[in-house]
Motif scaffolding. Structure first.
Motif, mmCIF file in Angstrom:
data_model
loop_
_atom_site.group_PDB
_atom_site.id
_atom_site.type_symbol
_atom_site.label_atom_id
_atom_site.label_comp_id
_atom_site.label_asym_id
_atom_site.label_seq_id
_atom_site.Cartn_x
_atom_site.Cartn_y
_atom_site.Cartn_z
ATOM 1 N N ILE A 17 34.127 16.080 -45.030
ATOM 2 C CA ILE A 17 35.011 15.145 -45.724
ATOM 3 C C ILE A 17 34.499 14.863 -47.134
ATOM 4 N N ILE A 18 33.196 14.640 -47.264
ATOM 5 C CA ILE A 18 32.619 14.378 -48.585
ATOM 6 C C ILE A 18 32.778 15.592 -49.491
ATOM 7 N N PHE A 19 32.555 16.798 -48.938
ATOM 8 C CA PHE A 19 32.713 18.012 -49.723
ATOM 9 C C PHE A 19 34.149 18.173 -50.217
ATOM 10 N N LEU A 20 35.114 17.939 -49.351
ATOM 11 C CA LEU A 20 36.514 18.071 -49.751
ATOM 12 C C LEU A 20 36.922 17.006 -50.760
ATOM 13 N N HIS A 30 31.322 23.403 -56.851
ATOM 14 C CA HIS A 30 30.021 24.089 -56.837
ATOM 15 C C HIS A 30 28.865 23.156 -56.448
ATOM 16 N N PRO A 31 28.683 22.017 -57.104
ATOM 17 C CA PRO A 31 27.563 21.170 -56.662
ATOM 18 C C PRO A 31 27.861 20.443 -55.344
ATOM 19 N N GLY A 32 29.101 20.438 -54.927
ATOM 20 C CA GLY A 32 29.469 19.730 -53.702
ATOM 21 C C GLY A 32 28.924 20.362 -52.435
ATOM 22 N N TRP A 33 28.615 21.660 -52.466
ATOM 23 C CA TRP A 33 28.108 22.312 -51.269
ATOM 24 C C TRP A 33 26.746 21.773 -50.852
ATOM 25 N N CYS A 34 26.078 21.098 -51.743
ATOM 26 C CA CYS A 34 24.754 20.553 -51.421
ATOM 27 C C CYS A 34 24.810 19.471 -50.342
ATOM 28 N N VAL A 35 25.964 18.863 -50.132
ATOM 29 C CA VAL A 35 26.055 17.834 -49.086
ATOM 30 C C VAL A 35 25.844 18.430 -47.701
#
Length: 65
Positions: A17-20, A30-35
């Motif tokens: 959910i946070i990534f989306l 791109h930086p969202g995959w770190c979650v």
């Protein structure tokens, strides 16, 4: 089921959910995959797994950094 185990079980869905939200709302794909690092790291934070049991995870994190 204890609260720690419930939090650990909910972590993958929360990370998705946070990534989306980061991707669609802020265009931070791109930086969202770190979650997704929180999925294997959450048991360590909550004290379910000991540090000595996570050697392979630590090696992957060091390699990525």
């Amino acid at each position: 089921m204890s609260l720690k185990k419930k939090i650990i079980a909910a972590t993958p869905i929360l990370c998705l959910i946070i990534f989306l939200l980061l991707g669609f709302c802020l265009d931070l794909w791109h930086p969202g995959w770190c979650v997704f690092f929180f999925i294997p790291f959450m048991p360590i934070i909550l004290g379910v797994k000991k540090i000595r049991n996570i050697y392979s995870f630590l090696c992957v994190v060091i390699y990525i950094l």
